[in-house]
Structures are given as C-alpha cells and as structure tokens.
Design a protein around this motif. Sequence first.
Motif, PDB file in Angstrom:
ATOM      1  N   SER A 163     -24.211  -4.331 -32.872  1.00 16.40           N
ATOM      2  CA  SER A 163     -25.096  -4.601 -31.751  1.00 16.40           C
ATOM      3  C   SER A 163     -24.484  -5.724 -30.929  1.00 16.40           C
ATOM      4  O   SER A 163     -23.879  -6.646 -31.480  1.00 16.40           O
ATOM      5  CB  SER A 163     -26.472  -5.011 -32.284  1.00 16.40           C
ATOM      6  OG  SER A 163     -27.343  -5.289 -31.225  1.00 16.40           O
ATOM      7  N   VAL A 196     -25.184  -8.065 -27.027  1.00 20.44           N
ATOM      8  CA  VAL A 196     -26.092  -8.382 -25.920  1.00 20.44           C
ATOM      9  C   VAL A 196     -25.299  -9.046 -24.812  1.00 20.44           C
ATOM     10  O   VAL A 196     -24.459  -9.902 -25.062  1.00 20.44           O
ATOM     11  CB  VAL A 196     -27.217  -9.339 -26.382  1.00 20.44           C
ATOM     12  CG1 VAL A 196     -28.131  -9.693 -25.219  1.00 20.44           C
ATOM     13  CG2 VAL A 196     -28.006  -8.751 -27.523  1.00 20.44           C
ATOM     14  N   THR A 209     -28.775  -4.754 -24.060  1.00 18.47           N
ATOM     15  CA  THR A 209     -28.436  -4.739 -25.478  1.00 18.47           C
ATOM     16  C   THR A 209     -27.994  -3.339 -25.859  1.00 18.47           C
ATOM     17  O   THR A 209     -28.657  -2.353 -25.515  1.00 18.47           O
ATOM     18  CB  THR A 209     -29.651  -5.123 -26.351  1.00 18.47           C
ATOM     19  OG1 THR A 209     -30.156  -6.373 -25.912  1.00 18.47           O
ATOM     20  CG2 THR A 209     -29.267  -5.207 -27.814  1.00 18.47           C
ATOM     21  N   ASP A 213     -31.945  -3.999 -31.404  1.00 15.36           N
ATOM     22  CA  ASP A 213     -32.306  -5.259 -30.763  1.00 15.36           C
ATOM     23  C   ASP A 213     -33.514  -5.839 -31.484  1.00 15.36           C
ATOM     24  O   ASP A 213     -34.163  -5.157 -32.271  1.00 15.36           O
ATOM     25  CB  ASP A 213     -32.617  -5.053 -29.278  1.00 15.36           C
ATOM     26  CG  ASP A 213     -33.841  -4.196 -29.057  1.00 15.36           C
ATOM     27  OD1 ASP A 213     -34.086  -3.287 -29.872  1.00 15.36           O
ATOM     28  OD2 ASP A 213     -34.559  -4.414 -28.084  1.00 15.36           O
ATOM     29  N   ASP A 247     -39.090  -4.692 -22.076  1.00 10.20           N
ATOM     30  CA  ASP A 247     -37.893  -4.007 -22.556  1.00 10.20           C
ATOM     31  C   ASP A 247     -38.055  -2.507 -22.362  1.00 10.20           C
ATOM     32  O   ASP A 247     -39.112  -1.948 -22.682  1.00 10.20           O
ATOM     33  CB  ASP A 247     -37.662  -4.263 -24.051  1.00 10.20           C
ATOM     34  CG  ASP A 247     -37.551  -5.733 -24.396  1.00 10.20           C
ATOM     35  OD1 ASP A 247     -36.756  -6.428 -23.741  1.00 10.20           O
ATOM     36  OD2 ASP A 247     -38.245  -6.178 -25.322  1.00 10.20           O
ATOM     37  N   GLN A 272     -36.073   0.907 -23.596  1.00  8.81           N
ATOM     38  CA  GLN A 272     -35.034   1.348 -24.519  1.00  8.81           C
ATOM     39  C   GLN A 272     -34.794   2.840 -24.376  1.00  8.81           C
ATOM     40  O   GLN A 272     -35.734   3.640 -24.372  1.00  8.81           O
ATOM     41  CB  GLN A 272     -35.427   1.026 -25.958  1.00  8.81           C
ATOM     42  CG  GLN A 272     -34.287   1.263 -26.933  1.00  8.81           C
ATOM     43  CD  GLN A 272     -34.629   0.758 -28.316  1.00  8.81           C
ATOM     44  OE1 GLN A 272     -35.396   1.400 -29.020  1.00  8.81           O
ATOM     45  NE2 GLN A 272     -34.089  -0.387 -28.672  1.00  8.81           N
TER      46      GLN A 272
END
Length: 90
Positions: A8, A10, A28, A32, A69, A71
């Motif tokens: 991962s 960011v 990201t 996350d 957020d 996603q």
Amino acid sequence: GSSDVVQSWVLGVSGRQDPRWLFGVEYTHGPDHLEMLTVDRTGAFDANTYSVFSDFLLTPMFSAEARYDYQDRPQGVRGHRAGLRVIHRF
C-alpha cells in the motif's frame, strides 16, 4: 496464503489556508486505514482510494475534522466513506 504480499502507498498534499483551517487531498493504492482492516481486504487486494479532508480549529481547545473517501475496487465495486470527528482537548 503465506506468500501473499500486501503493498500500500499514499500520495497526498495538505496546507493551511488560514492558521485555523487545514485542507488536503490524498490518493491511496492498496489497503487504506489499517485500523479498519477487515478480512476481505487482506491477501490479494487491489483498490484505489481518493480522499479529501479538512481540519478546523474552532477554539484553542476544540476542533472538528471532516473526511470523505471514495474507493474503487476490482469487479466494479465502489465504496464511499465519510466521517466527522469532534475533538475537545483538556
């Protein structure tokens, strides 16, 4: 399995428009918010998360944080997450 590797990363920027207000954006790739990690997000997991956030200092002892957020997961799965935190310092 034991050979699964979860990566991962960011990339984000933030800045203060005013000493009492912070604004930022993030991207990201991969899992996350590790504090919210669930079993469906371990192992082979691929996602892109786009975030905007802000922090308002209302008084020296009281502030509010807002975050949104979005996603994008494989197979057309989309996720939305919004949060508001109120912080009182002692």
